[in-house]
Design an enzyme around this catalytic site. Structure first.
Site, short mmCIF file in Angstrom:
data_model
loop_
_atom_site.label_atom_id
_atom_site.label_comp_id
_atom_site.label_asym_id
_atom_site.label_seq_id
_atom_site.Cartn_x
_atom_site.Cartn_y
_atom_site.Cartn_z
N ASP A 63 0.45 -1.06 0.29
CA ASP A 63 0.06 -0.27 0.10
C ASP A 63 0.99 1.48 0.08
OD1 ASP A 63 -2.38 -2.07 -0.03
OD2 ASP A 63 -2.62 -0.85 2.20
N GLY A 64 2.21 1.46 0.91
CA GLY A 64 3.35 2.34 0.42
C GLY A 64 3.44 2.86 -0.70
N ASP A 66 -3.16 12.17 21.10
CA ASP A 66 -1.67 11.99 21.36
C ASP A 66 -1.70 12.77 19.80
OD1 ASP A 66 -1.99 10.78 23.16
OD2 ASP A 66 -1.38 8.94 22.72
#
Length: 302
Positions: free
Chosen positions: A86-87, A185
């Site tokens: 996917d990257g 976060d």
């Protein structure tokens, strides 16, 4: 002499031409794709088409693809082939942003959510694309502008607490009006494509790629309001880093692209149909989501 034709020779030549005149390759940065690249080169050589690749990538594996820079790859190719996970697919889609070439995802190694075919299916997939037996699925992008910098992502843009700093305190403004503030976060702004990535792991919903809009999801929120918000494509979004926030890193598709501090703002817009991916009709989005996210059991009834 039989089988004569009154068609113009130019028309006959056009009829012989397939969709693919030039192929562009985008390779996984680490995995060895040389045999698969060679298969693409052989297929293209038999049809008289060109194969281009990013200079650094094709040089690493020593293949016959013509080395070019990113801009030429994006503007010259009729089809971009992503060989990786996917990257790699996201990187190919970023290269294709604003261009005309759709991206065919070929899964190399671990299961990719965005890929359309596995390696053994690649020659048949190229035949289908060349014969115009395919459809394209448009994918929107998210564009972030902060200070003098700007970035485009196909999955998500994230405002992330920097190590050693206080939590991310971010006010969400829609159409210039304050809506909600998150203390968390991180705050993820995802496209529908990115709804199954970082946003999903933070508890956000799955959004169909046919939807047009931006999904805002807090990661590990510390405030009472901890829900995702989905905005339509035409609504303006500004993320204001509040005075009590820590310094924040900005990531685009997982790449560190900058930093913002209390008092800074990030202007976020959606780019509709920024890139397109090849679909051959083998699977639907929901079938791929079931497989990648292991949702099959939840769909079964006792």
């Amino acid at each position: 002499m039989t089988g004569g034709s009154n068609r113009d020779p130019a028309d006959i030549e056009v009829a012989r031409m397939g969709f693919i005149g030039t192929v562009g390759l985008v390779l996984h940065p680490e995995r060895t794709c040389a045999p698969t690249v060679e298969a693409v080169v052989r297929w293209s050589r038999a049809r008289g088409t060109k194969v281009l690749g990013l200079a650094a990538e094709v040089g690493r594996i020593g293949c016959e693809a013509i080395p070019v820079e990113a801009e030429e790859l994006a503007t010259s190719a009729d089809l971009l082939i992503s060989l990786g996970g996917d990257g790699t697919m996201l990187r190919a889609m970023r290269l294709a942003t604003g261009g005309h070439a759709p991206v065919l995802g070929v899964n190399v190694g671990r299961l990719g959510f965005l890929a359309e075919v596995d390696i053994p299916e690649l020659p048949a997939a190229l035949d289908a694309v060349d014969a115009h037996r395919f459809s394209v699925e448009d994918r929107s992008a998210v564009h972030a502008r902060f200070g003098a910098a700007q970035e485009t992502a196909l999955n998500d843009v994230v405002l992330l607490r920097s190590p050693g700093h206080k939590s991310a305190a971010v006010a969400v403004r829609v159409q210039g009006e304050p809506f909600v503030a998150y203390t968390a976060d991180a705050v993820v702004v995802a496209t529908p494509t990115g709804s199954t990535a970082y946003s999903f792991s933070a508890g956000g919903p799955i959004v169909s790629p046919n939807a047009e809009g931006l999904l805002i999801t807090p990661v590990a929120p510390h405030a009472a309001f901890n829900r995702s918000v989905f905005l339509s494509s035409g609504e303006r979004l500004d993320l204001e880093v509040l005075p009590h926030s820590g310094d924040l890193a900005i990531e685009a598709d997982g790449r560190l692209v900058g930093h913002v501090s209390p008092g800074d703002s990030v202007e976020v817009t959606m780019l509709p149909a920024a890139a397109s991916v090849v679909r051959l009709g083998h699977t639907t989005f929901y079938q791929r989501a079931q497989r990648k996210l292991r949702l099959t059991g939840s769909a079964e009834h006792g």
